[in-house]
Design an enzyme around this catalytic site. Sequence first.
Site, PDB file in Angstrom:
ATOM      1  N   ASN A  20      14.775  27.387  83.294  1.00 29.69           N
ATOM      2  CA  ASN A  20      13.318  27.340  83.118  1.00 29.69           C
ATOM      3  C   ASN A  20      13.002  26.087  82.308  1.00 29.69           C
ATOM      4  O   ASN A  20      13.244  26.041  81.112  1.00 29.69           O
ATOM      5  CB  ASN A  20      12.839  28.601  82.382  1.00 29.69           C
ATOM      6  CG  ASN A  20      11.365  28.536  82.017  1.00 29.69           C
ATOM      7  OD1 ASN A  20      10.644  27.662  82.497  1.00 29.69           O
ATOM      8  ND2 ASN A  20      10.920  29.466  81.176  1.00 29.69           N
ATOM      9  N   LYS A  22      10.195  24.903  81.560  1.00 26.10           N
ATOM     10  CA  LYS A  22       8.933  24.986  80.787  1.00 26.10           C
ATOM     11  C   LYS A  22       8.115  23.710  81.035  1.00 26.10           C
ATOM     12  O   LYS A  22       8.204  23.142  82.130  1.00 26.10           O
ATOM     13  CB  LYS A  22       9.236  25.244  79.313  1.00 26.10           C
ATOM     14  CG  LYS A  22      10.167  26.459  79.149  1.00 26.10           C
ATOM     15  CD  LYS A  22      10.312  26.949  77.755  1.00 26.10           C
ATOM     16  CE  LYS A  22      11.264  28.145  77.748  1.00 26.10           C
ATOM     17  NZ  LYS A  22      11.389  28.758  76.422  1.00 26.10           N
ATOM     18  N   HIS A 112       6.541  35.586  81.468  1.00 24.15           N
ATOM     19  CA  HIS A 112       7.324  34.955  80.403  1.00 24.15           C
ATOM     20  C   HIS A 112       6.589  35.151  79.076  1.00 24.15           C
ATOM     21  O   HIS A 112       5.356  35.119  79.029  1.00 24.15           O
ATOM     22  CB  HIS A 112       7.527  33.468  80.706  1.00 24.15           C
ATOM     23  CG  HIS A 112       8.526  32.837  79.800  1.00 24.15           C
ATOM     24  ND1 HIS A 112       8.226  32.471  78.506  1.00 24.15           N
ATOM     25  CD2 HIS A 112       9.839  32.559  79.978  1.00 24.15           C
ATOM     26  CE1 HIS A 112       9.315  31.975  77.940  1.00 24.15           C
ATOM     27  NE2 HIS A 112      10.304  32.017  78.805  1.00 24.15           N
ATOM     28  N   GLU A 114       5.982  33.266  76.752  1.00 24.07           N
ATOM     29  CA  GLU A 114       5.046  32.196  76.390  1.00 24.07           C
ATOM     30  C   GLU A 114       3.722  32.359  77.123  1.00 24.07           C
ATOM     31  O   GLU A 114       2.674  31.991  76.590  1.00 24.07           O
ATOM     32  CB  GLU A 114       5.687  30.822  76.656  1.00 24.07           C
ATOM     33  CG  GLU A 114       6.774  30.546  75.618  1.00 24.07           C
ATOM     34  CD  GLU A 114       7.952  29.726  76.107  1.00 24.07           C
ATOM     35  OE1 GLU A 114       7.850  29.072  77.162  1.00 24.07           O
ATOM     36  OE2 GLU A 114       8.995  29.753  75.424  1.00 24.07           O
ATOM     37  N   GLU A 182      14.477  38.780  77.813  1.00 29.49           N
ATOM     38  CA  GLU A 182      14.434  37.676  76.862  1.00 29.49           C
ATOM     39  C   GLU A 182      13.821  38.150  75.553  1.00 29.49           C
ATOM     40  O   GLU A 182      12.582  38.214  75.430  1.00 29.49           O
ATOM     41  CB  GLU A 182      13.566  36.531  77.421  1.00 29.49           C
ATOM     42  CG  GLU A 182      14.102  35.937  78.697  1.00 29.49           C
ATOM     43  CD  GLU A 182      13.612  34.502  78.892  1.00 29.49           C
ATOM     44  OE1 GLU A 182      14.485  33.622  78.997  1.00 29.49           O
ATOM     45  OE2 GLU A 182      12.400  34.260  78.906  1.00 29.49           O
ATOM     46  N   GLY A 188      14.467  29.878  71.936  1.00 30.05           N
ATOM     47  CA  GLY A 188      14.298  28.601  71.245  1.00 30.05           C
ATOM     48  C   GLY A 188      14.685  28.630  69.774  1.00 30.05           C
ATOM     49  O   GLY A 188      14.423  27.676  69.047  1.00 30.05           O
ATOM     50  N   SER A 228      18.240  31.296  73.834  1.00 28.34           N
ATOM     51  CA  SER A 228      19.273  30.483  73.191  1.00 28.34           C
ATOM     52  C   SER A 228      20.633  30.584  73.882  1.00 28.34           C
ATOM     53  O   SER A 228      21.678  30.567  73.222  1.00 28.34           O
ATOM     54  CB  SER A 228      19.382  30.838  71.700  1.00 28.34           C
ATOM     55  OG  SER A 228      18.163  30.536  71.038  1.00 28.34           O
TER      56      SER A 228
HETATM   57  P1  13P Z   1      15.846  28.893  75.284  1.00 32.85           P
HETATM   58  O1  13P Z   1      17.054  28.937  76.167  1.00 32.85           O
HETATM   59  O2  13P Z   1      15.385  27.495  74.962  1.00 32.85           O
HETATM   60  O3  13P Z   1      15.980  29.780  74.094  1.00 32.85           O
HETATM   61  O4  13P Z   1      14.627  29.497  76.163  1.00 32.85           O
HETATM   62  C1  13P Z   1      14.800  30.707  76.802  1.00 32.85           C
HETATM   63  C2  13P Z   1      13.663  30.929  77.718  1.00 32.85           C
HETATM   64  O5  13P Z   1      12.551  31.167  77.285  1.00 32.85           O
HETATM   65  C3  13P Z   1      13.922  30.839  79.146  1.00 32.85           C
HETATM   66  O6  13P Z   1      12.862  31.335  79.892  1.00 32.85           O
END
Ligand code: 13P
Length: 270
Positions: A20, A22, A112, A114, A182, A188, A228
């Site tokens: 992903n 983003k 997601h 976010e 997740e 992150g 992560s």
């Molecule tokens: P990270 O791997 O940067 O922690 O992000 C995970 C994520 O949100 C994937 O959709």
Amino acid sequence: MGTVTQGGSRQGRTPLIAGNWKMNLDYQQAIALVQKLDWALKDAKHDASSVEVAVFPPFTDLRSVQTLISADKIEFSLGAQDLSVHDSGAYTGEISGQFLKKLDCGYVLIGHSERRQYHDEGDDVVAAKVKAAIKHGLVPVICVGETAEDLETHGASAVPVAQLKTALTDVAAGTEVVVAYEPVWAIGSGQAATPEQAQQVCEKLRAVVAEALGADAAAATRILYGGSVAAGNIAGFMREPDVDGALVGGASLKVDDFAAIIRYQKHVGV
Ligand code: 13P
């Protein structure tokens, strides 16, 4: 689906390693990354049939990545990061599932954290988007996960289980979906869940899929861990029987790291 992998016992589910991106990489950077990743995997003589690789670029990169994948016969699947609940019409800024399908997208991320956090997407919107994806022939990658506060108040699985139940409301038995667990606190942060924590929740999520879509669908459904994920911790997750892959954020933007995650079967002890 088909290949039985080393590590874990996943009943023929092909592992899925998904990146992903983003809101990162313009279309030129996207082309460069996909090319380099393909070369890295080919140089390493990676067996493409053992793991499905999917990338989820920003909307503006999709056409370029689609063209590259098809011209160079790159065995990556393509997905989008979101879609509209509507098919078409006066919805400025929205992207229809039918447009994504036309770009050879197989998958679309839905819910997601976010999107839930910054765009106020609640479980009802997530459920409507799941239906829109299915209607247009896209496999929804349904993202669920608890915040640090949820974890403290309700434990790890209560919120993701409730989120997934609502997302699968009125979805027909046997429908193909992917679930991504997740934990929001792990995204992150550099602080991934442990493989045992991930397994405990993923097992419960598979039970939710069984209840909603039937036992066969549950046995075939890929459940991913995200938060992560890195080259150094992927092997541990993939040893767990109910973790069928990973949804990778930051590490999917770095060719060497993402290639190492995809090649987790080569890591010691898997
Ligand atoms: P990270 O791997 O940067 O922690 O992000 C995970 C994520 O949100 C994937 O959709």
